[in-house]
Write a protein that holds these residues in place. Structure first.
Motif, PDB file in Angstrom:
ATOM      1  N   THR A 179       0.771  -0.991   0.017  1.00 29.63           N
ATOM      2  CA  THR A 179       0.391   0.180   0.026  1.00 29.63           C
ATOM      3  C   THR A 179       0.907   1.343  -0.211  1.00 29.63           C
ATOM      4  O   THR A 179       1.009   2.478  -0.499  1.00 29.63           O
ATOM      5  CB  THR A 179      -0.776  -0.456   0.980  1.00 29.63           C
ATOM      6  OG1 THR A 179      -1.622  -0.942   1.545  1.00 29.63           O
ATOM      7  CG2 THR A 179      -1.820   1.176   1.290  1.00 29.63           C
ATOM      8  N   ALA A 180       1.698   0.983   0.812  1.00 32.66           N
ATOM      9  CA  ALA A 180       3.108   2.498   1.321  1.00 32.66           C
ATOM     10  C   ALA A 180       3.280   2.680  -0.556  1.00 32.66           C
ATOM     11  O   ALA A 180       3.957   3.815  -0.730  1.00 32.66           O
ATOM     12  CB  ALA A 180       4.124   2.436   1.784  1.00 32.66           C
ATOM     13  N   CYS A 236     -11.354  -6.287  14.865  1.00 34.77           N
ATOM     14  CA  CYS A 236     -11.947  -4.547  13.908  1.00 34.77           C
ATOM     15  C   CYS A 236     -10.591  -3.337  14.868  1.00 34.77           C
ATOM     16  O   CYS A 236      -9.899  -2.879  13.532  1.00 34.77           O
ATOM     17  CB  CYS A 236     -13.587  -4.654  13.604  1.00 34.77           C
ATOM     18  SG  CYS A 236     -14.001  -5.891  12.690  1.00 34.77           S
ATOM     19  N   ILE A 237     -10.915  -3.795  15.924  1.00 29.52           N
ATOM     20  CA  ILE A 237     -10.474  -1.907  16.114  1.00 29.52           C
ATOM     21  C   ILE A 237      -9.117  -2.291  15.759  1.00 29.52           C
ATOM     22  O   ILE A 237      -8.052  -0.588  15.656  1.00 29.52           O
ATOM     23  CB  ILE A 237     -10.416  -1.723  17.501  1.00 29.52           C
ATOM     24  CG1 ILE A 237     -12.315  -1.233  17.527  1.00 29.52           C
ATOM     25  CG2 ILE A 237      -9.986  -0.447  18.536  1.00 29.52           C
ATOM     26  CD1 ILE A 237     -12.914  -1.335  19.508  1.00 29.52           C
ATOM     27  N   ALA A 238      -8.562  -2.996  16.138  1.00 32.61           N
ATOM     28  CA  ALA A 238      -6.772  -2.829  15.709  1.00 32.61           C
ATOM     29  C   ALA A 238      -6.408  -2.461  14.488  1.00 32.61           C
ATOM     30  O   ALA A 238      -5.047  -2.457  14.172  1.00 32.61           O
ATOM     31  CB  ALA A 238      -6.213  -4.602  16.998  1.00 32.61           C
ATOM     32  N   SER A 239      -7.228  -3.188  13.882  1.00 33.77           N
ATOM     33  CA  SER A 239      -6.955  -3.369  12.170  1.00 33.77           C
ATOM     34  C   SER A 239      -7.560  -1.957  11.939  1.00 33.77           C
ATOM     35  O   SER A 239      -6.556  -1.754  10.732  1.00 33.77           O
ATOM     36  CB  SER A 239      -8.556  -4.112  11.694  1.00 33.77           C
ATOM     37  OG  SER A 239      -8.284  -5.529  11.739  1.00 33.77           O
ATOM     38  N   PHE A 240      -7.858  -0.865  12.418  1.00 40.00           N
ATOM     39  CA  PHE A 240      -8.448  -0.032  12.186  1.00 40.00           C
ATOM     40  C   PHE A 240      -7.310   0.856  12.078  1.00 40.00           C
ATOM     41  O   PHE A 240      -6.587   1.985  11.473  1.00 40.00           O
ATOM     42  CB  PHE A 240      -9.291   0.805  13.107  1.00 40.00           C
ATOM     43  CG  PHE A 240      -9.679   2.073  12.955  1.00 40.00           C
ATOM     44  CD1 PHE A 240     -10.317   3.128  12.494  1.00 40.00           C
ATOM     45  CD2 PHE A 240      -9.100   3.279  13.763  1.00 40.00           C
ATOM     46  CE1 PHE A 240     -10.467   4.525  11.498  1.00 40.00           C
ATOM     47  CE2 PHE A 240      -9.467   4.260  13.786  1.00 40.00           C
ATOM     48  CZ  PHE A 240      -9.813   5.089  12.281  1.00 40.00           C
ATOM     49  N   MET A 241      -6.302   0.632  13.615  1.00 43.00           N
ATOM     50  CA  MET A 241      -5.091   1.352  13.564  1.00 43.00           C
ATOM     51  C   MET A 241      -4.233   1.631  12.687  1.00 43.00           C
ATOM     52  O   MET A 241      -3.518   1.588  12.081  1.00 43.00           O
ATOM     53  CB  MET A 241      -4.571   1.016  15.088  1.00 43.00           C
ATOM     54  CG  MET A 241      -3.799   2.197  16.065  1.00 43.00           C
ATOM     55  SD  MET A 241      -3.111   1.310  17.331  1.00 43.00           S
ATOM     56  CE  MET A 241      -1.521   2.604  17.714  1.00 43.00           C
ATOM     57  N   VAL A 242      -4.040   0.193  12.607  1.00 45.98           N
ATOM     58  CA  VAL A 242      -3.024  -0.838  11.636  1.00 45.98           C
ATOM     59  C   VAL A 242      -3.298  -0.310   9.895  1.00 45.98           C
ATOM     60  O   VAL A 242      -2.604   0.597   9.350  1.00 45.98           O
ATOM     61  CB  VAL A 242      -3.026  -2.145  11.302  1.00 45.98           C
ATOM     62  CG1 VAL A 242      -2.251  -2.205  10.345  1.00 45.98           C
ATOM     63  CG2 VAL A 242      -1.991  -3.023  12.353  1.00 45.98           C
ATOM     64  N   TRP A 243      -4.353   0.184   9.614  1.00 46.57           N
ATOM     65  CA  TRP A 243      -4.603   0.300   8.553  1.00 46.57           C
ATOM     66  C   TRP A 243      -4.783   1.669   8.235  1.00 46.57           C
ATOM     67  O   TRP A 243      -5.035   2.441   7.216  1.00 46.57           O
ATOM     68  CB  TRP A 243      -5.888  -0.319   7.553  1.00 46.57           C
ATOM     69  CG  TRP A 243      -6.118  -1.633   7.058  1.00 46.57           C
ATOM     70  CD1 TRP A 243      -6.471  -2.888   8.089  1.00 46.57           C
ATOM     71  CD2 TRP A 243      -5.641  -2.898   6.444  1.00 46.57           C
ATOM     72  NE1 TRP A 243      -6.511  -4.128   7.549  1.00 46.57           N
ATOM     73  CE2 TRP A 243      -5.283  -4.060   6.124  1.00 46.57           C
ATOM     74  CE3 TRP A 243      -4.546  -1.612   5.385  1.00 46.57           C
ATOM     75  CZ2 TRP A 243      -4.750  -4.524   5.245  1.00 46.57           C
ATOM     76  CZ3 TRP A 243      -3.923  -2.686   4.530  1.00 46.57           C
ATOM     77  CH2 TRP A 243      -3.785  -3.530   4.495  1.00 46.57           C
ATOM     78  N   GLY A 244      -5.530   2.341   9.433  1.00 49.71           N
ATOM     79  CA  GLY A 244      -4.715   3.760   9.526  1.00 49.71           C
ATOM     80  C   GLY A 244      -3.218   4.443   9.307  1.00 49.71           C
ATOM     81  O   GLY A 244      -3.215   5.470   8.071  1.00 49.71           O
ATOM     82  N   LEU A 245      -2.459   3.082   9.813  1.00 51.13           N
ATOM     83  CA  LEU A 245      -0.933   4.241   8.983  1.00 51.13           C
ATOM     84  C   LEU A 245      -0.479   3.729   7.575  1.00 51.13           C
ATOM     85  O   LEU A 245      -0.357   4.545   7.335  1.00 51.13           O
ATOM     86  CB  LEU A 245      -0.243   3.042   9.685  1.00 51.13           C
ATOM     87  CG  LEU A 245      -0.127   3.670  11.546  1.00 51.13           C
ATOM     88  CD1 LEU A 245       1.419   3.155  12.096  1.00 51.13           C
ATOM     89  CD2 LEU A 245       0.742   5.205  11.403  1.00 51.13           C
ATOM     90  N   ASN A 246      -1.309   2.604   7.023  1.00 50.68           N
ATOM     91  CA  ASN A 246      -1.100   1.952   6.001  1.00 50.68           C
ATOM     92  C   ASN A 246      -1.672   3.203   4.933  1.00 50.68           C
ATOM     93  O   ASN A 246      -1.061   3.636   4.026  1.00 50.68           O
ATOM     94  CB  ASN A 246      -1.802   1.015   5.412  1.00 50.68           C
ATOM     95  CG  ASN A 246      -1.202  -0.340   6.025  1.00 50.68           C
ATOM     96  OD1 ASN A 246      -0.396  -0.622   6.732  1.00 50.68           O
ATOM     97  ND2 ASN A 246      -2.260  -1.842   6.292  1.00 50.68           N
ATOM     98  N   SER A 247      -2.334   3.938   5.544  1.00 46.62           N
ATOM     99  CA  SER A 247      -3.518   4.643   4.238  1.00 46.62           C
ATOM    100  C   SER A 247      -2.266   6.356   4.417  1.00 46.62           C
ATOM    101  O   SER A 247      -2.249   6.767   3.341  1.00 46.62           O
ATOM    102  CB  SER A 247      -5.469   5.636   5.286  1.00 46.62           C
ATOM    103  OG  SER A 247      -5.612   4.353   4.592  1.00 46.62           O
ATOM    104  N   VAL A 248      -1.781   6.146   5.534  1.00 49.72           N
ATOM    105  CA  VAL A 248      -1.305   7.294   5.659  1.00 49.72           C
ATOM    106  C   VAL A 248       0.112   7.067   4.763  1.00 49.72           C
ATOM    107  O   VAL A 248       0.631   8.672   4.204  1.00 49.72           O
ATOM    108  CB  VAL A 248      -0.726   8.004   6.668  1.00 49.72           C
ATOM    109  CG1 VAL A 248      -0.223   6.874   7.686  1.00 49.72           C
ATOM    110  CG2 VAL A 248      -0.676   9.609   7.183  1.00 49.72           C
ATOM    111  N   SER A 249       0.611   5.969   5.090  1.00 54.32           N
ATOM    112  CA  SER A 249       1.597   5.955   4.303  1.00 54.32           C
ATOM    113  C   SER A 249       1.396   6.379   2.302  1.00 54.32           C
ATOM    114  O   SER A 249       2.653   6.648   2.000  1.00 54.32           O
ATOM    115  CB  SER A 249       2.295   4.159   4.780  1.00 54.32           C
ATOM    116  OG  SER A 249       2.511   4.427   5.600  1.00 54.32           O
ATOM    117  N   ALA A 250       0.605   5.381   2.243  1.00 55.32           N
ATOM    118  CA  ALA A 250       0.664   5.366   1.163  1.00 55.32           C
ATOM    119  C   ALA A 250      -0.419   7.333   0.424  1.00 55.32           C
ATOM    120  O   ALA A 250       0.687   7.318  -0.662  1.00 55.32           O
ATOM    121  CB  ALA A 250      -1.267   4.579   0.289  1.00 55.32           C
TER     122      ALA A 250
END
Length: 492
Positions: free
Chosen positions: A23-24, A334-348
Motif C-alpha cells: 500500500t505504501a 476490527c479496532i486493532a485493524s483500524f489502527m494498522v490500516w490507518g497507518l497504511n493509508s497515511v503511508s500511501a
C-alpha cells in the motif's frame, strides 16, 4: 494439523507485513515516463525494498494458498449478515454473482503481476494515463480511508452487545470520533505489537466464520430460509442488485494477491493455482456463513443484531458466554485493524504526496518515521465523514452501509483502469489475447454493475468527485510540466 496451523499463522503475519509495504509503495507510483512494450518501470517497488526477504524460504502451493486466504479474508465479512438481512436470503444469488465478478477481477491482477513490475491499482492506472493514475491514486487513498471508518463502526457493532447505547447515532458518532483521535495519538510512534494483535484476532475471527459455516447447518431451517427470501419490498431483480456494493467490500484487497509473487516459488505456475484455490476457499466460507444465518434466525432478528456471528455462535453452542467471547474478539480485531490500516493509508498518501499529487504536508515525517501531519489530516477527514453520518442520524447498520458503499464506489475506479492497463499493454506489444479480453470484459461488467446498488445521493457524491478531481490534477500536472520545460530551457 500443526503444519497447517503454522502455515496459516506464518501467511497471516506475512500478509499484514506485505500489505503495509504494498500500500505504501503502490499508491504513490505516478511516473511521467512514456509507456513501452516492456514491463512498466515503477518507483521503489523492487524486491530489494525488503532486504531480509531474499533469504526467506519461498512458499510452495500450500503456503501460497494460505497467503492468498489471509490476504482476502478479514473483518470485511463480520457485518455482512446484518446488512444482507435487510434484503433477505435472495442475496445468496447476489453473493454468487459478486464472487464470480471478483474472481475475474482477481485474475486481472494475476495477469498484471506477471507483466508489470508494480501491479498495484494506481500504478496500473498510471500506465493508461498520468491524470487517470493521479485520480485513481486519490480515490484509492481516500476510498481506503473511508473504509477504515467502516471497520471501526463494524467493531463497535460487536461492542454494542455489551454497551447497547452505541446503537444511538450520537453516542456512536462521538465514540467513533474519540477512537479516531485516540488512535491518531497512539499511531504517532507506530503500531508496534498492534500488528501482531491483528494477526491473532483476525485468525480467531475467521475461526468463528468457519464454525458458523459448518456447524450452523445443524440449526438451519429451510422454512425460515424461504420465509426470509425477499423482505426488501422490491422486485427480485432489484433485490439481487441491492447488495452488490456491500458484498464487494468483502473482496476488497484482491489486488494484494499479485504483489506477493516474489515470496512464492515458481510464481508463474503457483500463483494462478494458489490464487484461484485460495479465493474459492474464502468465497465458500463467506457464502456459507452468511447464507446459513438466514435459516437460523428471522430477518428481523439479524437486522437488529450488529454482532451477527456472536449471535450465531451463541446459538450453535447454546452458551451466551461463547457469544460474548466471540463478540469481544471480533471487536478487538476490527479496532486493532483500524489502527494498522490507518497507518497504511497515511503511508500511501505520503508516497503520493512525495510525487506531487497530494498536499506536501503528507510528506512530513516525525522522528519515528511516521507521517504525523498526514495522520492528523486523515483524522480530520475521518472525523468529517463520521460527523456527516451522525448528522444523518445513522445507526450502526446505516453508518456501515453508507461508508462502505462510498468507499467501494471510489475503489472501483482504480480496479476498472487496471483491466484497461492490461489490454493497453497487449495493444502496445501487438498481441491479441482472447483470455485477457474476456477476463477484463467480465470484470468490467462486474464493476459497472456495482454502481446500480448505490442510491442517488451516494452516486451524486462520487460523480462530483470524478468531475472535480481530474480537473484539479490536470492543472497541477500542467504546472509541473511547465516547470520541467522551463528548467530544461534554462539549462540548455
Amino acid at each position: 494439523m500443526a503444519t497447517l496451523a503454522y502455515c496459516w499463522l506464518a501467511a497471516s503475519s506475512l500478509c499484514h507485513y506485505r500489505c503495509f509495504i504494498t500500500t505504501a509503495q503502490g499508491t504513490g507510483v505516478f511516473t511521467m515516463s512514456s509507456d513501452t512494450p516492456d514491463k512498466q518501470q515503477t518507483s521503489s517497488s523492487q524486491p530489494d525494498s525488503t532486504p531480509t526477504e531474499g533469504n526467506a524460504k519461498k512458499l510452495g502451493v500450500i503456503g501460497a494458498t494460505f497467503l492468498i486466504i489471509s490476504s482476502l479474508a478479514g473483518s470485511g465479512v463480520i457485518a455482512l449478515p446484518q446488512q444482507l438481512a435487510f434484503t433477505g436470503s435472495i442475496t445468496l444469488v447476489s453473493f454468487i454473482l459478486v464472487t464470480l465478478g471478483a474472481l475475474f477481477l482477481t485474475l486481472v491482477y494475476v495477469r498484471a503481476g506477471e507483466r508489470f513490475d508494480d501491479p498495484s491499482p494506481t500504478a496500473l492506472a498510471t500506465t493508461v494515463s498520468p491524470i487517470i493514475g493521479a485520480k485513481c491514486g486519490f480515490f484509492y487513498v481516500y476510498g481506503n480511508l473511508i473504509s477504515n471508518v467502516s471497520i471501526l463502526i463494524a467493531g463497535l457493532g460487536y461492542i454494542a452487545m455489551f454497551i447497547p447505547e452505541l446503537n444511538d447515532p450520537i453516542v456512536l458518532g462521538c465514540t467513533v470520533i474519540a477512537l479516531i483521535w485516540l488512535f491518531v495519538v497512539l499511531s504517532l510512534r507506530g503500531v508496534g505489537i498492534i500488528a501482531q494483535v491483528v494477526s491473532i484476532t483476525v485468525t480467531l475471527l475467521l475461526i468463528a466464520v468457519v464454525l458458523t459455516s459448518i456447524l450452523g447447518w445443524l440449526e438451519f431451517s429451510p422454512a425460515q430460509f424461504r420465509e426470509n427470501w425477499n423482505v426488501s419490498g422490491k422486485g427480485d431483480g432489484s433485490a439481487i442488485m441491492a447488495g452488490f456494493a456491500i458484498l464487494i467490500f468483502s473482496y476488497v484487497g484482491v489486488e494484494s494477491v499479485a504483489t506477493n509473487a516474489e515470496q512464492i516459488e515458481n510464481p508463474q505456475k503457483v500463483v494462478p493455482v494458489a490464487t484461484i484455490v485460495g479465493f474459492l476457499v474464502v468465497a465458500v466460507f463467506y457464502i456459507l456463513s452468511t447464507t446459513v444465518m438466514e435459516g437460523m434466525f428471522t430477518a428481523k432478528v439479524i437486522q437488529e443484531a450488529p454482532a451477527s456471528f456472536a449471535l450465531s455462535m451463541e446459538k450453535i453452542f447454546h452458551s451466551s458466554y461463547v457469544g460474548q467471547i466471540v463478540s469481544l474478539v471480533m471487536a478487538i480485531a476490527c479496532i486493532a485493524s483500524f489502527m494498522v490500516w490507518g497507518l497504511n493509508s497515511v503511508s500511501a498518501a505520503k508516497t503520493s504526496a512525495d510525487n506531487g499529487f497530494l498536499p506536501k504536508a503528507y510528506s512530513y515525517t516525525n522522528r519515528y518515521g511516521i507521517a504525523s501531519k498526514g495522520l492528523v489530516i486523515n483524522g480530520v477527514i475521518m472525523t468529517a465523514v463520521e460527523l456527516v453520518l451522525m448528522l444523518m442520524g445513522s445507526d450502526i447498520a446505516e453508518a456501515f452501509n453508507i461508508s462502505v458503499t462510498i468507499s467501494v464506489l471510489l475503489l472501483l475506479f482504480p480496479y476498472f483502469w487496471s483491466g484497461v492497463a492490461l489490454l493497453k499493454l497487449d495493444h502496445l506489444e501487438k498481441k491479441t489475447s482472447r483470455s485477457n479480453i474476456a477476463i477484463v470484459a467480465l470484470s468490467s461488467l462486474f464493476i459497472i454493475s456495482a454502481f446500480a446498488s448505490a442510491n442517488y445521493d451516494e452516486l451524486m457524491m462520487v460523480i462530483a468527485m470524478v468531475m472535480i478531481v481530474p480537473g484539479i490534477y490536470a492543472i497541477l500536472m500542467n504546472i509541473k510540466i511547465v516547470n520541467v520545460d522551463t528548467v530544461f530551457h534554462h539549462t540548455n
